[in-house]
Design an enzyme around this catalytic site. Structure first.
Site, PDB file in Angstrom:
ATOM      1  N   ALA A 126       0.848  -1.529  -0.335  1.00  0.00           N
ATOM      2  CA  ALA A 126      -0.139  -0.065  -0.249  1.00  0.00           C
ATOM      3  C   ALA A 126       1.079   1.473  -0.301  1.00  0.00           C
ATOM      4  O   ALA A 126       0.849   2.256  -0.924  1.00  0.00           O
ATOM      5  CB  ALA A 126      -0.887   0.255   1.102  1.00  0.00           C
ATOM      6  N   LYS A 170      -1.393 -12.061  -4.853  1.00  0.00           N
ATOM      7  CA  LYS A 170      -0.588 -13.307  -4.997  1.00  0.00           C
ATOM      8  C   LYS A 170       0.308 -13.129  -3.958  1.00  0.00           C
ATOM      9  O   LYS A 170       0.446 -12.270  -3.416  1.00  0.00           O
ATOM     10  CB  LYS A 170       0.186 -13.873  -6.141  1.00  0.00           C
ATOM     11  CG  LYS A 170       1.749 -12.688  -6.275  1.00  0.00           C
ATOM     12  CD  LYS A 170       3.105 -13.036  -6.662  1.00  0.00           C
ATOM     13  CE  LYS A 170       3.771 -13.030  -7.570  1.00  0.00           C
ATOM     14  NZ  LYS A 170       4.687 -12.969  -6.428  1.00  0.00           N
ATOM     15  N   TYR A 192       2.910  -7.495 -13.046  1.00  0.00           N
ATOM     16  CA  TYR A 192       3.425  -8.076 -15.062  1.00  0.00           C
ATOM     17  C   TYR A 192       2.332  -7.206 -15.468  1.00  0.00           C
ATOM     18  O   TYR A 192       3.028  -7.276 -17.027  1.00  0.00           O
ATOM     19  CB  TYR A 192       4.224  -9.026 -15.106  1.00  0.00           C
ATOM     20  CG  TYR A 192       6.011  -8.604 -14.414  1.00  0.00           C
ATOM     21  CD1 TYR A 192       6.088  -8.324 -12.774  1.00  0.00           C
ATOM     22  CD2 TYR A 192       7.004  -8.708 -15.504  1.00  0.00           C
ATOM     23  CE1 TYR A 192       7.371  -8.199 -12.532  1.00  0.00           C
ATOM     24  CE2 TYR A 192       8.174  -9.152 -15.327  1.00  0.00           C
ATOM     25  CZ  TYR A 192       7.892  -8.118 -13.184  1.00  0.00           C
ATOM     26  OH  TYR A 192       9.074  -8.019 -12.994  1.00  0.00           O
ATOM     27  N   LEU A 193       1.097  -7.983 -15.711  1.00  0.00           N
ATOM     28  CA  LEU A 193      -0.271  -7.425 -16.343  1.00  0.00           C
ATOM     29  C   LEU A 193      -0.290  -6.050 -16.589  1.00  0.00           C
ATOM     30  O   LEU A 193      -0.812  -5.534 -17.539  1.00  0.00           O
ATOM     31  CB  LEU A 193      -0.823  -8.640 -16.285  1.00  0.00           C
ATOM     32  CG  LEU A 193      -1.264 -10.014 -16.639  1.00  0.00           C
ATOM     33  CD1 LEU A 193      -2.365 -10.898 -16.634  1.00  0.00           C
ATOM     34  CD2 LEU A 193      -0.192 -10.146 -18.344  1.00  0.00           C
ATOM     35  N   HIS A 200       4.350 -14.459 -13.334  1.00  0.00           N
ATOM     36  CA  HIS A 200       4.852 -13.548 -13.833  1.00  0.00           C
ATOM     37  C   HIS A 200       5.501 -13.901 -15.735  1.00  0.00           C
ATOM     38  O   HIS A 200       4.767 -13.014 -16.338  1.00  0.00           O
ATOM     39  CB  HIS A 200       6.104 -12.390 -13.322  1.00  0.00           C
ATOM     40  CG  HIS A 200       5.667 -11.664 -11.878  1.00  0.00           C
ATOM     41  ND1 HIS A 200       4.556 -11.424 -11.230  1.00  0.00           N
ATOM     42  CD2 HIS A 200       5.902 -11.454 -11.047  1.00  0.00           C
ATOM     43  CE1 HIS A 200       4.369 -10.923 -10.946  1.00  0.00           C
ATOM     44  NE2 HIS A 200       6.216 -10.611  -9.939  1.00  0.00           N
ATOM     45  N   ARG A 233      12.359 -11.394 -24.991  1.00  0.00           N
ATOM     46  CA  ARG A 233      13.129 -11.039 -26.228  1.00  0.00           C
ATOM     47  C   ARG A 233      12.526 -12.278 -27.443  1.00  0.00           C
ATOM     48  O   ARG A 233      13.435 -13.666 -27.167  1.00  0.00           O
ATOM     49  CB  ARG A 233      15.255 -11.381 -25.720  1.00  0.00           C
ATOM     50  CG  ARG A 233      15.618 -11.058 -27.012  1.00  0.00           C
ATOM     51  CD  ARG A 233      17.432 -11.523 -26.746  1.00  0.00           C
ATOM     52  NE  ARG A 233      18.020 -11.219 -27.116  1.00  0.00           N
ATOM     53  CZ  ARG A 233      19.120 -12.016 -28.010  1.00  0.00           C
ATOM     54  NH1 ARG A 233      19.362 -13.038 -26.706  1.00  0.00           N
ATOM     55  NH2 ARG A 233      20.179 -11.626 -28.464  1.00  0.00           N
ATOM     56  N   TRP A 235       2.972 -50.516 -32.776  1.00  0.00           N
ATOM     57  CA  TRP A 235       1.859 -51.330 -32.121  1.00  0.00           C
ATOM     58  C   TRP A 235       1.586 -50.941 -30.091  1.00  0.00           C
ATOM     59  O   TRP A 235       1.970 -50.534 -29.978  1.00  0.00           O
ATOM     60  CB  TRP A 235       1.569 -52.596 -32.396  1.00  0.00           C
ATOM     61  CG  TRP A 235       2.199 -53.022 -33.473  1.00  0.00           C
ATOM     62  CD1 TRP A 235       3.205 -52.981 -33.929  1.00  0.00           C
ATOM     63  CD2 TRP A 235       1.640 -53.168 -34.053  1.00  0.00           C
ATOM     64  NE1 TRP A 235       3.603 -53.608 -34.954  1.00  0.00           N
ATOM     65  CE2 TRP A 235       1.776 -53.724 -35.579  1.00  0.00           C
ATOM     66  CE3 TRP A 235       0.112 -53.942 -34.477  1.00  0.00           C
ATOM     67  CZ2 TRP A 235       1.512 -54.485 -36.277  1.00  0.00           C
ATOM     68  CZ3 TRP A 235      -0.739 -54.456 -35.589  1.00  0.00           C
ATOM     69  CH2 TRP A 235       0.060 -54.589 -36.862  1.00  0.00           C
TER      70      TRP A 235
HETATM   71  C1  BG6 Z   1       6.903  -9.566  -6.899  1.00  0.00           C
HETATM   72  C2  BG6 Z   1       7.697 -11.229  -6.001  1.00  0.00           C
HETATM   73  O1  BG6 Z   1       5.596 -10.309  -7.151  1.00  0.00           O
HETATM   74  O2  BG6 Z   1       8.077  -9.397  -7.370  1.00  0.00           O
HETATM   75  C3  BG6 Z   1       9.176 -10.081  -5.710  1.00  0.00           C
HETATM   76  O3  BG6 Z   1       7.276 -10.999  -5.376  1.00  0.00           O
HETATM   77  C4  BG6 Z   1      10.378  -9.179  -6.900  1.00  0.00           C
HETATM   78  O4  BG6 Z   1      10.022 -11.599  -4.965  1.00  0.00           O
HETATM   79  C5  BG6 Z   1       8.783  -8.661  -7.521  1.00  0.00           C
HETATM   80  O5  BG6 Z   1      11.320  -8.729  -6.423  1.00  0.00           O
HETATM   81  C6  BG6 Z   1       9.909  -7.624  -8.629  1.00  0.00           C
HETATM   82  O6  BG6 Z   1       8.635  -7.112  -9.335  1.00  0.00           O
HETATM   83  P1  BG6 Z   1       9.328  -5.540 -10.354  1.00  0.00           P
HETATM   84  O7  BG6 Z   1       8.082  -5.005 -10.518  1.00  0.00           O
HETATM   85  O8  BG6 Z   1       9.899  -4.518  -9.320  1.00  0.00           O
HETATM   86  O9  BG6 Z   1      10.283  -6.180 -11.153  1.00  0.00           O
END
Ligand code: BG6
Length: 802
Positions: free
Chosen positions: A49, A185, A216-217, A278, A381, A628
């Site tokens: 947060a 997660k 990551y999305l 991710h 890549r 077979w």
């Molecule tokens: C989190 C992992 O989901 O992603 C962490 O729990 C990791 O271990 C992090 O450091 C990395 O995220 P970013 O946004 O810094 O690449």
């Protein structure tokens, strides 16, 4: 200072909302208010947060409040009100505005946001009821229509159930308004726990109400993968396949280590923490068949699931793992473990993934992540094959344009030498088209990336950089589900990763010093479906559970079992030995007779063998091999339970074997399964007699069940143990019950029979069968003894030594 929670005069709230609306220029022309949204941030004083979520909510407020919505933000935690308010105020101190906003405007908006953000303790069922009451009271006093409620769970998963129950029972909005719950997660630890958690949440929320975050999305370069593929369909259509792609690397390197969070990390490790979510998400976006409409959440999900279905199962050898050297010491300190404690949790992993479909067959996808590495960077890549030959010498090559220079496309997620998200396309590939929210970028002079100077790429970066969580909050607000992980998606991913995680559970990771000192220690190579470190491990640094394996443990052991030759080794060595022996037998048979008749069993043990034959045996005379089936379940051949289906998935689709040399058992005739009247067994027997000289297979591969069954010949059932019949219908004690099987007499006519036995589960029967005589009625496997052929047992150490 934050306002006290909801003890205002109703008129004040009205005035505040109207005043804030007026504060936005856009709002002057705004249509009537579109409704009120309450956002409840659970875990409002926690790390996530503080770092991202409050800033994301502020950004949401800046973006949306002027467009006709009104908001209230409820920061919630277990902490008592006064202390909680103080902590939350701290978390809100560092809110920042977009660079192009005037400082006076910024201060004004911040002030409004702070006034709308209030702390409340949410601990008991009564607290939730009070929250609901307060929201309703606010709405009533202000006369606002409720648009919806967002509950953001920024709390550990053990707290989910309680919170979910309370929200469901007392905090659902009234009719016509939506509920969105946002989950962070970890979503489970393996397939089983993820399913359990999903089922639990499913009792409180509808699928469409749940937004599982994979941040990551929300990263701009990741979110650009599908739109980029869509906008550049013409250029990519011919290139995005196994004929042109050399390999795909999906990488997330970090310099930080796990200090301070070993409690979490010890339980998860890098594969669960990063690869399962991710990197897998990025993989699916790169590999999926492109939907016509890339913004249709339903189509994207469907196509993602197809990728999961096509992923080849991972073996222990598909991965390498490492651990930075000070990790165990950090765990001992933070988790009060004894001095003798050594963790096996990987902090570095690289995994080789294959996708068995027409587009990607044979293309290595490498997923890699680690802590305490030399740099922080993330990218996907795509390296293309270079099929051009340049006749003129290199000095005449057109700079950046020559077809002989490397050709690659990189979705640069962030950090690294470039320092920002980017999309890079080699200039000798094509000039890409990107949306106007991306601009051509320049990097520092002399910068080289992925082996080429930056000037060799068309390079684009976002006009405005945005944090992933703020992007995702905006999608949640707009109800865009394609940026989130559905239950099906989640379980498919765990389904893929769980077997590997189990097989690595006791593997000692390679220790690395961390940072630049890692040198070449973690470099790896891949071939024949396996990954391995390029350098030998200097020494065994982490004591595993039990004695460290010695090199001699990996040598193949030769002995006797039931008076026949026994080959025993660790499973991978064993499979490779068996595959070599089968190839040698095949080559000999083809040399002498022009063809090789091989009968194969189904089940799980031979899968690794099929994969080995499919990927590492280029000299195998497939064109002259007849395949077979030893036995079959009475299900359609396309059913996942069908032995033929297993053979098809793991072997047939990867080798060039003439169709007319493949002989599935006829279990499905006249649209019914194994009906006696259809005479499937007799038909198969006739086919064998017609094609196989003396009905004597060159090689029959059998397994041994934990009850002593072999092929589909079961204990306490006389069918197929003797007599004239070559092929029989039998009944299995487990489902599907109806089976078709080669009979024991036919098996014993073979020139060679190999029995493959693997896994601890077989330990007991292995011991038992070693002691019994010829008693096929009790243990059909004991009746296997070729009349004039050879019997060889292949047992892994788990089955043989326990
Ligand atoms: C989190 C992992 O989901 O992603 C962490 O729990 C990791 O271990 C992090 O450091 C990395 O995220 P970013 O946004 O810094 O690449």
């Amino acid at each position: 200072m934050l306002a006290e929670p909801f003890n205002w005069h109703p008129g004040m709230w009205n005035m505040l909302i109207v005043a804030m609306c007026l504060a936005f220029l856009g709002c002057l022309q705004a249509q009537e208010l579109q409704g009120h949204v309450s956002i409840i941030l659970l875990g409002a004083t926690g790390d996530l947060a503080k770092k991202y979520l409050w800033q994301g909510l502020f950004q949401l407020y800046l973006d949306e409040a002027g467009r006709g919505h009104s908001f209230s933000f409820h920061g919630a935690a277990l902490t008592a009100p006064r202390q909680g308010q103080e902590l939350m105020a701290k978390a809100l101190e560092s809110l920042s505005c977009p660079k192009d906003m005037a400082p006076s405007h910024c201060a004004e908006h911040k002030d409004q946001f702070l006034q709308l953000s209030q702390y409340r303790q949410l601990k008991t069922a009564e607290d939730y009821q009070a929250l609901n009451k307060d929201i309703k009271a606010q709405l009533q006093h202000t006369g606002l229509r409720e648009a919806g409620r967002i509950f953001y769970f920024s709390v550990p998963p053990f707290a989910y159930e309680d919170i979910a129950r309370n929200i469901n029972s007392s905090c659902r909005p009234g009719p016509g308004a939506w509920l969105r719950v946002v989950l962070e997660k970890p979503f489970g630890h393996d397939h089983f726990s993820a399913r359990q958690l999903a089922t639990e949440l499913g009792t409180f929320f509808q699928e469409e109400e749940m937004y599982r975050v994979d941040h990551y999305l929300g990263k701009q370069a990741v979110a650009q993968i599908l739109p980029f593929r869509d906008q550049n369909r013409k250029a990519l259509d011919g290139l995005w396949n196994r004929h042109h792609v050399e390999r795909v690397e999906i990488i997330m390197k970090e310099t930080v280590d796990a200090e301070g969070r070993t409690g979490f990390y010890e339980e998860y490790g890098v594969i669960r923490d990063v690869l399962q979510n991710h990197l897998t998400e990025v993989l699916t976006l790169v590999a999926m068949e492109l939907p016509h409409n890339v913004s249709s959440a339903e189509a994207v999900l469907r196509h993602k699931l197809q990728v999961f279905q096509a992923l080849r199962g991972l073996q222990r050898g598909s991965a390498i793992v490492g651990q930075y050297q000070s990790y165990s010491e950090q765990v001992r300190r933070e988790l009060q473990k004894p001095d003798s404690f050594h963790s096996l949790t990987p902090t570095f992993a690289a995994v080789l993934v294959h996708i068995d479909n027409l587009r990607w067959e044979g293309v290595p996808f490498i997923l890699m992540s680690g802590k305490a590495l030399d740099e922080r960077v993330g990218y996907a890549r795509i390296l293309f094959k270079n099929q051009a030959c340049c006749v003129q010498s290199e000095k005449h090559w057109a700079a950046a344009q020559s077809q002989c220079l490397p050709r690659q496309l990189v979705f640069h997620i962030g950090h690294g030498d470039l320092g920002s998200p980017a999309v890079l396309v080699s200039r000798n590939l094509f000039r890409p088209s990107l949306p106007s929210s991306w601009k051509e970028m320049e990097g520092p002079p002399g910068l080289r990336l992925f082996g080429s100077p930056l000037s060799d790429y068309y390079a684009y970066s976002p006009v405005q950089e945005r944090d992933a969580h703020s992007v995702l909050l905006s999608h949640i607000f707009h109800g865009r589900k394609d940026f989130f992980i559905t239950t099906e998606n989640l379980l498919a991913s765990w389904d893929f990763w769980t077997p590997l995680l189990e097989s690595l559970a006791h593997k000692a990771p390679r220790l690395y010093p961390g940072g630049a000192e890692n040198g070449r220690l973690l470099d790896f190579e891949f071939s024949s479906g396996r990954l391995f470190f390029s350098q030998q491990q200097p020494e065994q640094l982490v004591p595993g559970p039990g004695p460290a394996p010695m090199p001699s443990d990996f040598q193949v052991l030769r002995a006797k079992y039931r008076e026949s030759p026994l080959v025993s080794a660790w499973s991978e060595e064993l499979i490779s030995k068996l595959a070599n022996d089968i190839e040698a037998t095949a080559v000999r048979a083809v040399r002498r007779f022009g063809q090789f008749h091989l009968a194969l069993s189904g089940g799980s043990s031979p899968v690794a063998l099929f994969q080995q034959l499919a990927t590492a045996h280029y000299g195998f005379p497939w064109a002259h091999t007849h395949l077979w089936l030893v036995d079959e379940r009475c299900v359609p051949l396309s059913d996942p339970e069908s032995n033929f289906q297993g053979l098809q998935a793991h072997l047939l689709q990867h080798v060039r074997i003439p169709y007319y040399n493949i002989h599935p058992m006829p279990v499905h005739l006249q649209q019914r399964l194994c009906a006696e009247e259809d005479q499937g067994a007799q038909i198969y027997a006739r086919e064998i007699s017609a094609l196989v000289a003396n009905s004597s297979f060159d090689l029959v591969l059998l397994g041994m069940g934990a009850d002593g069954h072999t092929a589909s010949l079961f204990p306490q059932s006389p069918t197929g143990l003797d007599g004239e019949q070559l092929v029989v219908l039998t009944t299995s004690p487990s489902q599907p019950h109806r089976r078709m099987s080669l009979s024991l007499p036919l098996i014993n006519r073979a020139k060679k029979v190999a029995v493959l036995v693997m896994g601890r589960m077989k330990r007991e029967i292995t011991t038992l069968v070693s002691r019994v005589g010829h008693e096929p009625k009790k243990w059909p496997i004991s009746g296997v003894l070729p009349h004039s052929g050879q019997l060889v047992w292949y047992m892994d150490y788990d089955a043989f030594l326990g």
